[in-house]
Enzyme design. Sequence first.
Site, PDB file in Angstrom:
ATOM      1  N   SER A  28       0.822  -1.207   0.000  1.00 52.65           N
ATOM      2  CA  SER A  28       0.000   0.000   0.000  1.00 52.65           C
ATOM      3  C   SER A  28       0.854   1.254   0.000  1.00 52.65           C
ATOM      4  O   SER A  28       0.371   2.360  -0.236  1.00 52.65           O
ATOM      5  CB  SER A  28      -0.931  -0.003   1.210  1.00 52.65           C
ATOM      6  OG  SER A  28      -0.189  -0.142   2.407  1.00 52.65           O
ATOM      7  N   CYS A  29       2.139   1.099   0.280  1.00 48.30           N
ATOM      8  CA  CYS A  29       3.057   2.244   0.264  1.00 48.30           C
ATOM      9  C   CYS A  29       3.200   2.790  -1.156  1.00 48.30           C
ATOM     10  O   CYS A  29       2.851   2.129  -2.129  1.00 48.30           O
ATOM     11  CB  CYS A  29       4.436   1.828   0.757  1.00 48.30           C
ATOM     12  SG  CYS A  29       4.524   1.449   2.514  1.00 48.30           S
TER      13      CYS A  29
END
Lengths: 161, 204
Positions: A28-29
Amino acid sequence: MADLIRVGMADYKVGSAPSTIISYGLGSCIGISLYDPQTKVGGLLHIMLPDSTQARPTDNPAKFADTGLPLMLRDVLAQGAVKTRLVAKIAGGAQMFAFQNATDIMRVGSRNAEAAKKILKELGIKLIAEDTGGTYGRTVSIDLNDGVYKVKTIDKGEKTI
Amino acid sequence: MTDELNLSANQLDALREIGNVGAGNSATALSQVINRRIDMNVPKVALVPLEVVPDLVGGPDAVVVGIFLRVYGKAPSNILFLLPQKSAFYLVDTLMGKPHGETNSLDFMDESALMEIGNILSGAYLNAFFTFTKITMLPSIPALAMDMAGALLNVVLAQLGQMGDQALVIETEFLSEDDGINGQFFLVPDPGSLETIIKAVGVE
């Protein structure tokens, strides 16, 4: 001479040609790169979260899009980049696990992508490429010789943006 | 909220003991399912900087299978069971009664079987947790993904990242007697849950 500079989670690194800056295993980064094609100076920021104002105070501003980007911008300018020439690329922001009732935090990937774009706009930096979303991890790198941003995945191969 | 940095040695010991019994239960459950002896190490309990967590599982770009469960109750937490890809395939072969080496990708049935393993491990673990703390914890339906370890850990770390820069990690390694299967089981309490757990344990 062409060294590989590694960026960990919630961190950023800046450099210049012939270096490549790489960050491994983004879910998700988001990996946000800045690059000045003329001086070949650039940087890569690996953010975890969109917004520092929605979190507890931290010693690590590089964790957030809103506080990390201005810091990296400052450092690439200090290394000789010129702001009007800077271009940005972003990749990451996946949702790794599919849940039926995804909570806010499960959707943090898309919120990260939105925040990255918003902050770039506020800083007046042009976003020229992105590869965000999906349900798979990415390893990203920027080659400071030419600004090529590489995105590697396990199942979906490798591409440049 | 308890300052995570100020856990006493006794409190860390108590958490380690919970991890020990929980993992012991899980190992027994797993060994019954696959009919092989499962060994485990003494759980590691540590406060680690968030960015270091991917290094605990072989580096952020190591390919692993992750089974993720959200834990609900008075002390909300996350459970993540990570298996190196090779281990996961071996476990599927074992579960499905196939010759070892046959599985080299995961179909729907394989994923479902692995998720069930996640269910069994988590249930056994949380039972032990209840015995110690009297805190009832209910796991969600598991979710499974096969990808880079760093990417899978993002799910847990992003949550913790909103509250602080460190993770309390209770980690146990499992190893089957024939060395074919190894995995790491993580219980990562939400930052606010730590105080609840420590209080329930009643150790100063």
